[in-house]
Design an enzyme around this catalytic site. Structure first.
Site, PDB file in Angstrom:
ATOM      1  N   LYS A   1       0.858  -1.187   0.000  1.00 41.53           N
ATOM      2  CA  LYS A   1       0.000   0.000   0.000  1.00 41.53           C
ATOM      3  C   LYS A   1       0.892   1.234   0.000  1.00 41.53           C
ATOM      4  O   LYS A   1       1.676   1.448   0.922  1.00 41.53           O
ATOM      5  CB  LYS A   1      -0.920   0.011   1.219  1.00 41.53           C
TER       6      LYS A   1
ATOM      7  N   GLU B   1       7.727  -6.575   1.687  1.00 47.70           N
ATOM      8  CA  GLU B   1       6.491  -6.439   2.466  1.00 47.70           C
ATOM      9  C   GLU B   1       5.581  -7.648   2.262  1.00 47.70           C
ATOM     10  O   GLU B   1       5.030  -8.206   3.216  1.00 47.70           O
ATOM     11  CB  GLU B   1       5.749  -5.160   2.054  1.00 47.70           C
TER      12      GLU B   1
ATOM     13  N   LYS C   1      -2.213  -1.520  -3.749  1.00 49.27           N
ATOM     14  CA  LYS C   1      -3.031  -0.312  -3.723  1.00 49.27           C
ATOM     15  C   LYS C   1      -2.122   0.908  -3.810  1.00 49.27           C
ATOM     16  O   LYS C   1      -1.152   0.982  -3.043  1.00 49.27           O
ATOM     17  CB  LYS C   1      -3.838  -0.286  -2.418  1.00 49.27           C
TER      18      LYS C   1
ATOM     19  N   SER D   1     -10.071   5.575  -5.000  1.00 46.61           N
ATOM     20  CA  SER D   1     -11.054   6.630  -5.223  1.00 46.61           C
ATOM     21  C   SER D   1     -10.611   7.637  -6.278  1.00 46.61           C
ATOM     22  O   SER D   1     -11.411   8.068  -7.120  1.00 46.61           O
ATOM     23  CB  SER D   1     -11.346   7.331  -3.903  1.00 46.61           C
TER      24      SER D   1
ATOM     25  N   TYR E   1     -15.258   0.995  -7.048  1.00 43.77           N
ATOM     26  CA  TYR E   1     -16.524   1.661  -6.752  1.00 43.77           C
ATOM     27  C   TYR E   1     -17.497   1.507  -7.908  1.00 43.77           C
ATOM     28  O   TYR E   1     -18.694   1.767  -7.755  1.00 43.77           O
ATOM     29  CB  TYR E   1     -16.272   3.139  -6.451  1.00 43.77           C
TER      30      TYR E   1
END
Length: 339
Positions: A209, A248, A263, A289, A328
């Site tokens: 992320k 990670e 992300k 978003s 979304y």
């Protein structure tokens, strides 16, 4: 004529005997030989939940997306189920007067996310419910963890995250998704779940992320943007790094992660591909978003074709290696694919 081999393959033919356009000639042929496929099975729909009854709040920076009160979630769940979407991701939007420096609401078994999960499971028990494990929706300072001397403290934050994961699991969440980027949190959450007899709860680790400028509309949606003090670069990843992402991911898998998340999506297709090919574990991508809002704004102005660019973007995620996509636009995509 001699033809040099390319990649790991020998030459497979030469023009005019070989004409690659033959297999592009008709829609049925293109479908038949497609290397990647996008279906409703690939989609996860993020939803934003608010307190109250009968409430729908449009989010200006996320056109077409709303915050909804819990009583309106069952209809949304049933629509998603009917379209073939397998899972929803729940994000609470907490009012400012209920936030605190320690994010105490995150561990409330009757908190907004827990009540939403129960309502969704009652309405559509076969749908998967995913919930973030992070403190940013609940903290008055907008950070994902606890502040000590102005910095997010890793180890004390993990103690809260363990409690948050437990209350979400007990509320009926199927997958807990630590998105906080604290070191060691996946193993701590896995141990906490297992010790409570919740071995069946899966962990989707936000393993890669990045600290990104594309998160702005999401922070509007969960009402944390105005509260954020500083930025999140001391715990979210630097956009310059890919080797670090592999480290990670390796650590999260070693600690018990069942699924991985990259992300944002579009600016990090190289990371997505590298994670999938390196580990071959279930790997998801979040069309965040800002990505959604940029496409939507351009389409609303007539600069892009919404349906075509949306499907092309999501196919890019699949081509890069994604097993599933949080977007979304999941309802729009599922309707298109079902059409």
């Amino acid at each position: 004529m001699n033809h040099a081999p390319f990649g790991s393959h020998s030459a497979i033919g030469a023009f005019p005997r070989t004409r690659l356009r033959r297999l592009r000639r008709t829609p049925w042929l293109r479908r038949l030989v497609a290397e990647n496929h996008l279906s409703p099975d690939d989609l996860i729909l993020p939803i934003f939940v608010i307190e109250g009854t009968g409430r729908r709040e449009p989010i200006d920076s996320l056109p077409g997306v709303e915050r909804r009160s819990i009583d309106l979630l069952p209809d949304l769940a049933r629509e998603a189920r009917a379209l073939g979407i397998p899972a929803l991701a729940v994000f609470p939007a907490i009012d400012a007067d209920r936030k605190s420096a320690d994010g105490a609401m995150a561990t409330d078994p009757d908190g907004l996310a827990c009540r939403a999960a129960r309502a969704l499971k009652d309405a559509a028990p076969e749908l998967g419910i995913i919930a973030d494990v992070a403190l940013d929706p609940y903290t008055s300072h907008g950070h994902d963890g606890l502040l000590v001397d102005g910095d997010v403290d890793n180890d004390s934050t993990i103690e809260v995250l363990k409690k948050q994961a437990l209350v979400l699991a007990r509320a009926g969440v199927d997958v807990v998704a630590p998105s906080d980027m604290m070191d060691g949190r996946v193993g701590a959450i896995r141990d906490a779940l297992d010790q409570e007899g919740l071995q069946q709860i899966a962990i989707m680790a936000y393993a890669a992320k990045y600290a990104s400028a594309f998160y702005g509309p999401f922070r509007d949606a969960v009402k944390s943007k105005g509260a954020l003090k500083g930025d999140k670069r001391t715990y979210q990843m630097d956009s310059a790094n890919t080797d670090e992402a592999i480290r990670e991911v390796a650590l999260d898998l070693a600690e018990g992660a069942d699924m991985l998340m990259v992300k944002p999506g579009t600016p990090y297709l190289d990371v997505l591909h590298r994670v999938k090919t390196t580990f071959n574990a279930p790997t998801f991508v979040y069309q965040v978003s800002g990505e959604y809002a940029a496409l939507k704004a351009a389409a609303d102005r007539g600069w892009l074709d919404w349906e075509a660019t949306l499907l092309e973007t999501l196919m890019g995620f699949k081509r890069a290696g994604a097993d599933g996509i949080l977007t979304y636009a999941a309802l729009d995509v599922a309707r298109l694919l079902n059409r």
